[in-house]
Scaffold this motif. Structure first.
Motif, PDB file in Angstrom:
ATOM      1  N   ILE A  52       0.830  -1.208   0.000  1.00 42.85           N
ATOM      2  CA  ILE A  52       0.000   0.000   0.000  1.00 42.85           C
ATOM      3  C   ILE A  52       0.862   1.255   0.000  1.00 42.85           C
ATOM      4  CG2 ILE A  52      -1.647   1.331   1.371  1.00 42.85           C
ATOM      5  CD1 ILE A  52      -2.801  -1.372   2.328  1.00 42.85           C
ATOM      6  N   PHE A  53       1.903   1.250   0.832  1.00 47.51           N
ATOM      7  CA  PHE A  53       2.700   2.455   1.027  1.00 47.51           C
ATOM      8  C   PHE A  53       4.053   2.396   0.320  1.00 47.51           C
ATOM      9  CE2 PHE A  53      -0.010   1.961   4.834  1.00 47.51           C
ATOM     10  CZ  PHE A  53      -0.814   3.074   4.633  1.00 47.51           C
ATOM     11  N   GLY A  54       4.238   1.452  -0.579  1.00 50.92           N
ATOM     12  CA  GLY A  54       5.433   1.418  -1.397  1.00 50.92           C
ATOM     13  C   GLY A  54       6.703   1.103  -0.635  1.00 50.92           C
ATOM     14  N   PHE A 153      -3.531  -2.640  14.190  1.00 51.62           N
ATOM     15  CA  PHE A 153      -3.976  -1.250  14.023  1.00 51.62           C
ATOM     16  C   PHE A 153      -2.793  -0.293  14.063  1.00 51.62           C
ATOM     17  CE2 PHE A 153      -5.335   2.775  15.900  1.00 51.62           C
ATOM     18  CZ  PHE A 153      -6.331   3.158  15.017  1.00 51.62           C
ATOM     19  N   ASP A 154      -1.946  -0.408  15.078  1.00 52.39           N
ATOM     20  CA  ASP A 154      -0.783   0.470  15.187  1.00 52.39           C
ATOM     21  C   ASP A 154       0.174   0.285  14.020  1.00 52.39           C
ATOM     22  OD1 ASP A 154      -1.847   1.392  17.499  1.00 52.39           O
ATOM     23  OD2 ASP A 154      -0.449   0.408  18.854  1.00 52.39           O
ATOM     24  N   PHE A 155       0.310  -0.945  13.542  1.00 57.48           N
ATOM     25  CA  PHE A 155       1.189  -1.227  12.412  1.00 57.48           C
ATOM     26  C   PHE A 155       0.734  -0.462  11.166  1.00 57.48           C
ATOM     27  CE2 PHE A 155       2.658  -3.902   8.854  1.00 57.48           C
ATOM     28  CZ  PHE A 155       4.001  -4.026   9.182  1.00 57.48           C
ATOM     29  N   TYR A 156      -0.571  -0.451  10.931  1.00 57.30           N
ATOM     30  CA  TYR A 156      -1.103   0.266   9.771  1.00 57.30           C
ATOM     31  C   TYR A 156      -1.023   1.776   9.963  1.00 57.30           C
ATOM     32  CZ  TYR A 156      -4.616   2.369   6.731  1.00 57.30           C
ATOM     33  OH  TYR A 156      -5.274   3.178   5.840  1.00 57.30           O
ATOM     34  N   ILE A 157      -1.404   2.290  11.135  1.00 55.56           N
ATOM     35  CA  ILE A 157      -1.410   3.728  11.372  1.00 55.56           C
ATOM     36  C   ILE A 157       0.003   4.287  11.314  1.00 55.56           C
ATOM     37  CG2 ILE A 157      -1.880   5.507  13.100  1.00 55.56           C
ATOM     38  CD1 ILE A 157      -4.350   4.572  11.672  1.00 55.56           C
ATOM     39  N   LEU A 158       0.989   3.565  11.850  1.00 57.02           N
ATOM     40  CA  LEU A 158       2.370   4.046  11.805  1.00 57.02           C
ATOM     41  C   LEU A 158       2.851   4.163  10.357  1.00 57.02           C
ATOM     42  CD1 LEU A 158       4.916   4.868  13.327  1.00 57.02           C
ATOM     43  CD2 LEU A 158       5.572   2.460  13.395  1.00 57.02           C
ATOM     44  N   GLU A 193     -10.596  11.969   7.859  1.00 53.53           N
ATOM     45  CA  GLU A 193     -11.583  11.013   8.369  1.00 53.53           C
ATOM     46  C   GLU A 193     -11.057  10.270   9.587  1.00 53.53           C
ATOM     47  OE1 GLU A 193     -13.960   7.107   6.645  1.00 53.53           O
ATOM     48  OE2 GLU A 193     -13.433   8.754   5.298  1.00 53.53           O
ATOM     49  N   TYR A 194      -9.792   9.856   9.573  1.00 54.24           N
ATOM     50  CA  TYR A 194      -9.231   9.141  10.712  1.00 54.24           C
ATOM     51  C   TYR A 194      -9.168  10.032  11.951  1.00 54.24           C
ATOM     52  CZ  TYR A 194      -7.698   5.446   7.487  1.00 54.24           C
ATOM     53  OH  TYR A 194      -7.657   4.428   6.566  1.00 54.24           O
ATOM     54  N   LEU A 195      -8.685  11.255  11.776  1.00 50.07           N
ATOM     55  CA  LEU A 195      -8.568  12.157  12.923  1.00 50.07           C
ATOM     56  C   LEU A 195      -9.935  12.518  13.482  1.00 50.07           C
ATOM     57  CD1 LEU A 195      -5.727  14.539  11.665  1.00 50.07           C
ATOM     58  CD2 LEU A 195      -5.551  12.749  13.393  1.00 50.07           C
ATOM     59  N   SER A 273      -7.147   6.069  20.174  1.00 49.49           N
ATOM     60  CA  SER A 273      -6.963   7.517  20.128  1.00 49.49           C
ATOM     61  C   SER A 273      -5.573   7.904  20.613  1.00 49.49           C
ATOM     62  CB  SER A 273      -8.032   8.211  20.983  1.00 49.49           C
ATOM     63  OG  SER A 273      -9.330   7.899  20.522  1.00 49.49           O
ATOM     64  N   GLU A 274      -5.062   7.209  21.646  1.00 48.90           N
ATOM     65  CA  GLU A 274      -3.706   7.482  22.116  1.00 48.90           C
ATOM     66  C   GLU A 274      -2.681   7.170  21.023  1.00 48.90           C
ATOM     67  OE1 GLU A 274      -3.063   5.313  25.679  1.00 48.90           O
ATOM     68  OE2 GLU A 274      -4.781   6.182  26.719  1.00 48.90           O
ATOM     69  N   SER A 275      -2.880   6.070  20.335  1.00 49.83           N
ATOM     70  CA  SER A 275      -1.953   5.728  19.257  1.00 49.83           C
ATOM     71  C   SER A 275      -1.982   6.770  18.152  1.00 49.83           C
ATOM     72  CB  SER A 275      -2.300   4.348  18.685  1.00 49.83           C
ATOM     73  OG  SER A 275      -2.152   3.338  19.658  1.00 49.83           O
ATOM     74  N   VAL A 276      -3.170   7.211  17.769  1.00 53.85           N
ATOM     75  CA  VAL A 276      -3.290   8.207  16.706  1.00 53.85           C
ATOM     76  C   VAL A 276      -2.635   9.514  17.120  1.00 53.85           C
ATOM     77  CG1 VAL A 276      -4.958   9.627  15.457  1.00 53.85           C
ATOM     78  CG2 VAL A 276      -5.346   7.178  15.669  1.00 53.85           C
TER      79      VAL A 276
END
Length: 759
Positions: A52-54, A153-158, A193-195, A273-276
């Protein structure tokens, strides 16, 4: 290492799917997510995220930062639906949270600047943030972090956050084109949208998706100096098996942690929310702009602005939230405050002086106006009301703590604004936005009062701010000084003189624009008088606006913007407008002989051209006067022309000119009435000019075009619409469509004859 047959088959299948075209890839992945078990998805999940992120491949990835609604509406909607908060991929992220297997990220894979350093990696090695305590795996020999163990979740958001730091605008021309325009990419839409979902404005909003295991992540102690909640905080405890360094253990989300009664049920939804908050703030605002070789893209700066606005929304709802997010709402704005000043200073010092400077300006203005991002302001904006939120006394503490972000950033921007060309609408609008922000209500008076109070306690000194924020929960802060602890003040005599000189420059630019407006209006009026009433009427009804009319429409808005900006700054800094030589209107003055000799042109073939006298404003004026000198019949197709008919009419015109060229030229040169009629119907002779770069040198080539026939205007939609209307009118009135067409031709003939008589 050899995979079992079933696992190897699954890996081969996902590699095949990831090589499909985008639309087919999304469809196949949605089917696989439904049919595969959680264990099977775990095997291929990192491969999908990397694609997804190359990561280790195409830097564009799936094109999240290059796809817009303008250049690919189908791809835009499909990607948004797939990665949305309720989309298939986010559901898979939460579906994998039921498992204990974690995904590792090597620290060496995190982005570094040109010096091989990373502020984010340094923060992890220094262990200055308690949030990452259970995510870091420490190398026992080097005593440094080597990997991060993250849940799905954290793996994708990071990876999602890190993706914004890739300098795609310097790598791919598609990204360069997108980031030079104020268009919204899929990535920027997903950021918003995520925020908005994970950092909600209203405390009673349910964070989506809500149907997942609530024993995913262990509690983390948030820093709370000087911020005591109204009720007993419900912390998540650090797991007892922290520090074993095994990726496959429970780590940050193991199943060995027993859920706490009451508090853990509410905290189960707050860890996302803490992770974001931590990932977005710690990575984006630690972007080392000074040490980076490439500037970040304007798309990244717009994303940071979305983050700042949402943090304001999130923090301003603290008085209504008594749940698990209350403490995070309190510390989120403090985390931003610890880094925003250095981030803005680095950004302003390196950003080019072009139209993209507005994204940096809007980022700063969004941070210093937290009163615009409250529940009341949001409700008024939803209603479509032009609402100016009041600056309540509750925001005085924010203004005092961030006084240098108001004053020093303004002083840092002022020399750059002095170099802008305010005869351009975008620059004038930037000045208007700046003046409007500081002129609202009594913000200027508050800044002046707080600056005087702050000088007593050292609040207006960056060095003093370091000491103050070093006692905050985010002490790993690097500030940029503006010349020592005794830095200049915004409302000092020195700055007053600089502001007055700045406003004088703006008033001179305004007078220049007024003279240009008068000149353009005179040229348009002169052209209309020469064309006659009938031709002007038909041009207004059928033809598109000329370039002069479009230019006049754009620059006619500039004087009012500059006037409002000058008046606002005069009121804020007590400047006398009478000293600025600002006049409401000035008649166009003919240039003097000396000025006429100084009107240099790039196409001046004389040997006396002295380019050392060319100022940037004259160079811009010369560049703006460059026009295409090609045959109008060969210009690119317009939006109101039909392509096949245009090509057909051009082919017919070329054959007519080739066969009857001599007759057409002799008829055009006649001095009698027939010659006058021919000059109304035929294209006038002209000199074609173009640049020849074949030999390595740029030279101007010329070609003489004789009088000729051009039937291209008949391919325009307005002309065809007029012909169709005449046919319909002839059918209704005389019962024969050809009668209407003959009437139209007769009216056109009368018009041509009248033009020939008065020419």
């Amino acid at each position: 290492m050899s995979f079992p047959p079933q696992t190897e088959l699954l890996h081969n299948r996902i590699l095949t799917v990831l090589s499909f075209p985008l639309m087919e890839r999304l469809q196949e992945l949605s089917i696989m997510f439904e049919r595969c078990t959680a264990r099977q998805i775990q095997e291929i999940y990192p491969m999908i995220v990397h694609s997804i992120f190359g990561i280790n491949g195409n830097a564009l990835g799936w094109g999240l930062r290059t796809t817009t609604i303008e250049n690919g509406p189908h791809y835009f909607n499909a990607l948004h639906q797939f990665f949305g908060v309720t989309g298939p991929f986010m559901n898979i992220c939460h579906r994998l949270l039921n498992e204990t297997t974690k995904f590792a990220i090597d620290i060496s894979l995190l982005p570094v600047n040109g010096n091989g350093e990373s502020k984010f990696v340094n923060m992890l090695n220094n262990q200055s943030s308690a949030f990452y305590s259970d995510l870091i795996n420490i190398d026992p020999f080097q005593r440094q972090a080597n990997t991060l163990s993250l849940n799905a979740f954290d793996f994708y958001i990071l990876h999602f956050v890190l993706y914004a730091l890739q300098p795609l605008h310097c790598i791919n021309p598609i990204a360069m084109q997108v980031h030079n325009e104020r268009t919204k990419t899929v990535y920027l839409l997903l950021v918003t949208e995520y925020l908005d979902n994970f950092l909600p404005l209203h405390p009673d909003v349910l964070i989506q998706p809500a149907n997942f295991c609530n024993t995913v992540k262990a509690p983390q102690p948030l820093p709370t100096p000087l911020l005591q909640p109204q009720r007993k905080p419900r912390y998540l405890r650090i797991p007892t098996n922290y520090g074993n360094g095994n990726i496959g253990t429970s780590g940050s989300g193991g199943g060995n942690t027993s859920p706490q009664s009451g508090g853990s049920a509410a905290r189960a939804l707050s860890w996302r929310s803490e992770s974001v908050v931590h990932f977005f703030i710690d990575i984006w605002l630690r972007y080392d702009i000074e040490a980076e070789r490439h500037l970040p893209s304007s798309d990244f700066v717009r994303g940071v602005r979305v983050l700042i606005k949402q943090i304001h929304f999130f923090a301003n709802g603290v008085h209504l939230d008594h749940g698990s997010l209350c403490l995070l709402r309190k510390v989120s704005l403090t985390m931003v405050k610890a880094r925003i000043y250095a981030f803005l200073c680095s950004l302003i010092e390196r950003w080019p002086l072009d139209c993209s400077l507005v994204v940096v300006l809007e980022l700063w203005l969004s941070y210093i106006q937290p009163w615009r991002y409250t529940i009341a302001a949001a409700n008024h904006r939803v209603g479509g009301i032009n609402y100016e939120p009041p600056i309540l006394p509750s925001f005085d503490n924010f203004i005092m703590e961030n006084i240098i972000v108001y004053t020093h950033i303004f002083m840092l921007l002022l020399p750059r604004f002095e170099r802008l060309d305010y005869t351009v609408y975008r620059n004038a609008h930037m000045l208007f936005r700046l003046s409007k922000t500081f002129a609202q209500q009594d913000l200027g008076d508050r800044l002046q009062r707080f600056e005087q109070v702050g000088s007593t306690f050292g609040f207006d000194s960056p060095q003093r701010q370091i000491k103050l924020i070093s006692n905050s929960p985010n002490s790993n802060v690097s500030w940029i000084s503006l010349g020592g602890s005794q830095s200049p003040k915004l409302f000092s005599r020195e700055m007053h003189a600089q502001i007055e000189n700045f406003l004088f420059i703006i008033s001179m630019a305004r007078n220049t624009v007024l003279r240009e407006i008068g000149t353009i209006r005179n040229e348009i009026a002169k052209r209309q008088r020469s064309e006659g009433f009938i031709k002007n009427l038909l041009s207004k009804l059928m033809a598109a606006p000329s370039q002069e009319e479009l230019t006049l429409k754009e620059i006619s808005r500039i004087p009012e913007l500059l006037r409002q900006g000058i008046n606002s700054f005069c009121n804020i800094f007590n400047v006398d407008p009478g000293n600025l030589s600002m006049h409401e209107s000035l008649p166009p003055e003919p240039p003097s002989p000396q000025e006429q000799t100084e009107q240099f042109s790039f196409f001046d073939m004389s040997d006396s051209l002295d380019t050392s006298k060319l100022t940037p404003s004259k160079m811009a004026l010369n560049a703006s006067k460059i026009r295409a000198t090609v045959d109008p019949a060969l210009l690119p197709l317009q939006s109101n022309e039909i392509r096949p008919l245009t090509h057909l009419l051009h082919f017919v015109s070329e054959n007519i000119n080739a066969k009857f060229g001599s007759s057409i030229e002799s008829c055009y040169s006649r001095e009698d009435f027939c010659g006058k009629v021919a000059r109304q119907l035929l294209c006038a002779p002209m000199t074609e000019q173009w640049f020849d770069r074949k030999c390595g040198n740029t030279s101007i080539c010329e070609k003489q075009l004789p009088p000729r026939v051009c039937l291209r205007p008949l391919a325009s939609i307005p002309v065809l619409f007029t012909i169709v209307c005449s046919l319909i009118l002839g059918h209704w009135v005389w019962g024969a469509p050809t009668m209407g067409l003959m009437g139209l031709c007769f009216m056109f003939l009368i018009y041509v004859l009248l033009q020939a008589l008065i020419s």
